[in-house]
Structures are given as C-alpha cells and as structure tokens.
Design a protein around this motif. Structure first.
Motif, PDB file in Angstrom:
ATOM      1  N   ASP A  45       0.810  -1.223   0.000  1.00  0.00           N
ATOM      2  CA  ASP A  45       0.000   0.000   0.000  1.00  0.00           C
ATOM      3  C   ASP A  45       0.846   1.277   0.000  1.00  0.00           C
ATOM      4  O   ASP A  45       0.366   2.344   0.369  1.00  0.00           O
ATOM      5  N   GLY A  47       3.867   1.680   1.584  1.00  0.00           N
ATOM      6  CA  GLY A  47       4.649   1.871   2.802  1.00  0.00           C
ATOM      7  C   GLY A  47       6.117   1.545   2.615  1.00  0.00           C
ATOM      8  O   GLY A  47       6.483   0.717   1.777  1.00  0.00           O
ATOM      9  N   ASP A 107       7.666   6.659   2.284  1.00  0.00           N
ATOM     10  CA  ASP A 107       6.345   6.132   2.628  1.00  0.00           C
ATOM     11  C   ASP A 107       5.244   7.109   2.231  1.00  0.00           C
ATOM     12  O   ASP A 107       5.264   8.279   2.614  1.00  0.00           O
ATOM     13  N   ARG A 109       1.768   6.367   2.617  1.00  0.00           N
ATOM     14  CA  ARG A 109       0.468   5.948   3.152  1.00  0.00           C
ATOM     15  C   ARG A 109      -0.288   7.066   3.854  1.00  0.00           C
ATOM     16  O   ARG A 109      -1.509   6.995   4.011  1.00  0.00           O
ATOM     17  N   LEU A 156      -0.848   9.374   9.667  1.00  0.00           N
ATOM     18  CA  LEU A 156      -1.021   7.942   9.390  1.00  0.00           C
ATOM     19  C   LEU A 156      -1.096   7.155  10.691  1.00  0.00           C
ATOM     20  O   LEU A 156      -1.969   6.302  10.872  1.00  0.00           O
ATOM     21  N   ARG A 160      -4.453   5.199  11.386  1.00  0.00           N
ATOM     22  CA  ARG A 160      -4.387   3.775  11.113  1.00  0.00           C
ATOM     23  C   ARG A 160      -3.918   2.948  12.308  1.00  0.00           C
ATOM     24  O   ARG A 160      -4.188   1.756  12.390  1.00  0.00           O
TER      25      ARG A 160
END
Length: 530
Positions: A45, A47, A107, A109, A156, A160
């Motif tokens: 995704d 990352g 990253d 995300r 993030l 998440r």
C-alpha cells in the motif's frame, strides 16, 4: 601526544541502505569506516519502513568493528555526532522504546489523511490558500501532498494505528531517535524538525514551535520534542552505551544533522551560493544562502541548517543511485556482472560498461522515477521508464542510460536552482557514492554544462560533515575553516562535442514527463485503489 591519541570524532552516517560509522579527525580526515546493512521493508500500500532496533544493533556492530581496528585510541574519542536520512518518523513511549517501525521518507500511506486535513474551499497546490500562506510565511514550505514527510506520517499513525498514537510520548525523526539512544534526551534539531511543518523558521538561530501550525498539524502538541541547534552539545553518552562501546562516559554527544545538512559541510560547500550535488540512494542540489525564500512554482525553499544566520536551499530528487541498485537487482546473474553467480560490488563493472557506450546511450532515454519524484515536480505517481529501446541496444546502453537519466533529472532541477540563487552557477561540488564514478562525474559535467568538482573520498562526505560539525560544536574549528579541510580529487569540464546531443535529449526527457504524467496518475491510482 602520539598520532594515535590525536582527538577524533565517532561519526555516524545512517542512510536508507545501511549504517556507516567512521573515525574523523578534527581536521576532517576519515581514518576508517565500517558499515552494516539495514533491511528496507516495502508494503503493497505504498509503505516503506525500517526497524529502529536494527539501526541500533547495526550501530553497535559497526562501531565495535571500527574501534577494534585501533585506528585511534578509545581515549582519543572526544564526541559522537550523527548524520542520518531525514523525513522518517519513529513514535516512542516515555521510556524511549520505539512503538513500531520507522516510517521512512519513501512512505506514501499518510497522503489521504494529510490531504483531507490541508484542503479547504479555495486550494492552491493541493492546500487551502490561507493555510498555504501561513506555512510558507513561517516555515518556507508546506507538507508534501505525497505524504512522504513526518506531517503525513504522524497522521497515518493517528488514523491507522490509534493504539500506537495513544501510547506515543514523542514523535522523533531518524536523527532524533539515535540521539535518544545515545543520551536519553528527547530532542529534535533545527533541520530534523523541519518537515513536521510546525515551526517558525524566520530567525535561523531561533527555530521554535508555532502554536498555529501545531494546531493545523492535527497532532497533540505535547508529542513534539524539544528543539535544539545542530551544534548543541547534548551531554555525555549514557553509561550503558559508553560501556558497550568501551568509551569514557565523558564522551560528548553533539546533536548533529540530517544528511543534506551534513553533506553540505562534508563537501566543503559552506560559502554562500556555492552548490553541492550529493548522489546517494536519493540525490539533491543544495547551497547555503543568507536568506529565507520560497519558490512555490518549483517547490524550492531555503530551510534551517547547521550554520548560524544561514539557510540551506535544497532541491531533492527522490531516487538517484537507487536506480542503479534497482538495475543491479534486475540484471545480475552469472555473467560479467556476477562471476560465479556471486554478487559483490558490481558498480565498477557498470562503470566500465557505461564508459564504452557513446554519449546518448545509443538513443535510449531513462526517466529515473521508480518511486515518484519530489522536485522540480512533486508527483508521487510518476514511475521510471526506458524510452526508444530497440533490438540493437545492449545492456551496456541501458546502464549508460540510467546514469544519464539521473543527470538529466538533475539538469531539470538546475534551472530553478540557479534562478533561486540569483546568479549563474559555473561549478558544483559532487559528493556521495555516485561521485566515486569517474564516468558519472563526466556525464554530470556534460549534461549540466558545468564544471564538476569531485570531492575526495566522496562516499564519506556525510561522515566527514558530522565530524567537522562536532569539531565546530567543541570549539576546535569554525565553519569558515571547513573548505580548507575538504580536499577535491579532480575537476571535470563539459565536453563541447556533447552539448547539442544532450540539449536534444533534455527536451525529450521533459517531454516524456509532460505527455505521460496523466497516464502515470491513472495507472497508479488504479493500483492503489485495487
């Protein structure tokens, strides 16, 4: 005093590819270096992570090997100073334990959470116009919509990984985490805190938090660490660390800097408006300037750095030498690149292959964007491509095209950089692992149309920079004396015969971006949604 007892600095250089530890004299001489690889973890995704515990073990392992070589007596070590990759985020608890892997500068995300937060009714460059004006006025820049900096990383974690967020005492950058392990102090430096985008940077000697920007970040203000200058002496090594290394508990830890700040010092380019080009996994063009300034059209800004009353203009290319690692992984098999099927250092062989190919790589153009780009366009959806490949081309042509592609992208950066500096750039200091290649040095000179001054021992520029930074912090050196401590190995002048060819290639290179950027966005949006 014997040569073995002359004062030295244990300089740490933590990049994406691994940990390097060097002994650097107060005159900037690198006595020796040891390295230890660190794994990169990529997720489907978008990352990109590394283990902070693995960083620390790599530091202890490499340091033990280095100190065991007896290049200097342990009692001669005056300080430890770190230079690290930037724009990483490590959530830690109140005991200093990392709560998850570090979220790296690659990253992406955090992008959706960041973009939702920064947008408003009237948007420019993906951000609410009033928020944008405040960020630029106070910091010089703004959070990257790609989500690749700590502003996106922290959101993030909040969205998440709420359990991690709740347990987080401080969010630390890569440099800050190493300093925490060395001293027990939770601090950030003037440059490491930058891409959290929560500081007022209008006075380069007094970087401090802005209440308004802290509120805009969406992150609890008490989760940010104390801010100190890069030359701050944080105090002595923790007792357990000193014992593990066999060093005196009186050894001091200097706050240090992120890699582009250290490279500017280690390349010798400390005078105003003198640029250096660093070519490592990523690359950048940077120069010290006596003013805070932002060029929004090219995503360039001068930002806090180690030198007093100065800012550092930095134009970052997301992937440079990383393209060669990518190519090595694609090509290597049992042949001239890997005799006997064993892969050691194939890069000198790549140099030899590129050297026998004429300028222009027999018609191939490579666009070096395997993980998006940061400048002169900030576009996470861009991807690499080989253009005009034919049945007549060889692997050697492809290797040459990779080297030229990175140089062409650097040329794209140079026009806005020169405009920002307000004066012509006639020469550039070149450092980093890429500067070890004579072929690449000449390619840069030809493509950029400027003299390239190759820094001696270029792969150790960051470690040298950390060592010299520590020498300044300890009062043994001034920044004005740095250039005389950095040796240049040679100068590469542009070959007049290649000028027209590279002019034409550059036109096509930029054209490939303009014609294909929407296709990249469609293709990679589909993959992300899938």
């Amino acid at each position: 005093m014997s040569a073995n007892d002359a004062p030295v600095v244990l300089a740490v250089d933590l990049g994406t590819s691994g940990m390097k530890v060097a002994l650097v004299t107060l005159r900037g001489e690198v006595l020796g270096l040891e390295s230890q690889g660190v794994k990169l973890h990529l997720t489907p995704d978008g990352g990109a992570e590394q283990s902070p515990d693995e960083w620390w073990q790599a530091f202890l392992t490499a340091s033990a090997r280095l100190l065991g070589r007896n290049l200097a007596s342990r009692r001669a070590i005056r300080a430890v100073c770190c230079s690290t990759q930037g724009e990483g985020t490590v959530p830690v608890d109140c005991d200093g334990n990392a709560l998850m892997n570090c979220i790296l500068w690659m990253d992406m995300r955090g992008a959706p959470y960041l973009n939702k937060r920064i947008r408003g009714l009237i948007n420019v460059a993906g951000a609410d116009v009033f928020k944008l004006l405040r960020w630029v006025r106070l910091t010089g820049g703004m959070p990257s919509p790609t989500g690749k900096d700590p502003a996106g990383h922290m959101l993030l974690v909040r969205e998440r990984f709420p359990d991690v967020y709740a347990r987080t005492y401080k969010f630390l950058n890569v440099l800050d985490y190493l300093n925490l392990r060395l001293t027990g102090r939770f601090v950030a430096t003037f440059d490491s805190i930058l891409t959290s985008w929560v500081t007022d940077n209008r006075d380069p000697d007094r970087i401090h938090y802005s209440d308004a920007l802290l509120h805009m970040s969406g992150i609890d203000s008490d989760k940010f660490p104390e801010i100190v200058s890069c030359t701050t002496v944080l105090g002595p090594l923790k007792k357990d660390v000193a014992e593990a290394l066999g060093l005196s508990a009186e050894v001091q830890v200097v706050a240090g800097s992120i890699d582009n700040t250290a490279a500017a010092i280690g390349s010798g380019a400390v005078a105003d408006f003198v640029p250096h080009l660093y070519v490592g996994t990523s690359s950048w063009v940077a120069a010290h300037v006596p003013f805070k300034k932002t060029d929004a059209s090219s995503a360039l800004a001068s930002v806090p750095c180690a030198m007093p009353q100065r800012y550092l203009l930095t134009a970052l290319q997301a992937t440079a030498g990383g393209n060669l690692t990518f190519l090595k992984d694609l090509l290597c098999r049992q042949d001239e690149l890997a005799p006997g099927g064993e892969v050691d250092n194939v890069f000198p062989v790549m140099d030899q292959m590129a050297a026998r190919v004429p300028a222009g790589a027999n018609g191939i153009i490579y666009t070096p964007w395997p993980w998006g780009e940061r400048a002169p366009v900030d576009d996470k959806n861009l991807r690499a491509g080989l253009y005009n490949l034919s049945l007549h081309n060889t692997r050697a042509d492809v290797v040459r095209a990779f080297l030229e592609g990175v140089a062409l992208n650097t040329r794209w950066l140079m026009k806005p950089v020169q405009k920002f500096l307000g004066r012509p750039v006639s020469k550039i200091h070149l450092a980093g692992g890429g500067a070890s290649s004579d072929v690449w040095c000449q390619i840069f000179a030809d493509v950029l149309g400027r003299a390239i001054e190759q820094v001696a021992d270029p792969v150790n520029a960051n470690a040298r920079g950390a060592g010299l930074l520590a020498a300044v912090a300890l009062g043994e050196l001034t920044f004005g004396q740095v250039p005389e401590r950095v040796t240049l190995a040679g100068t590469y002048q542009p070959e007049p015969g290649t000028r027209q060819l590279y002019e034409e290639m550059f036109t096509e290179f930029v054209g490939f971006y303009r014609r294909n950027r929407k296709a990249h966005a469609r293709l990679n949006r589909v993959r992300a949604d899938g």
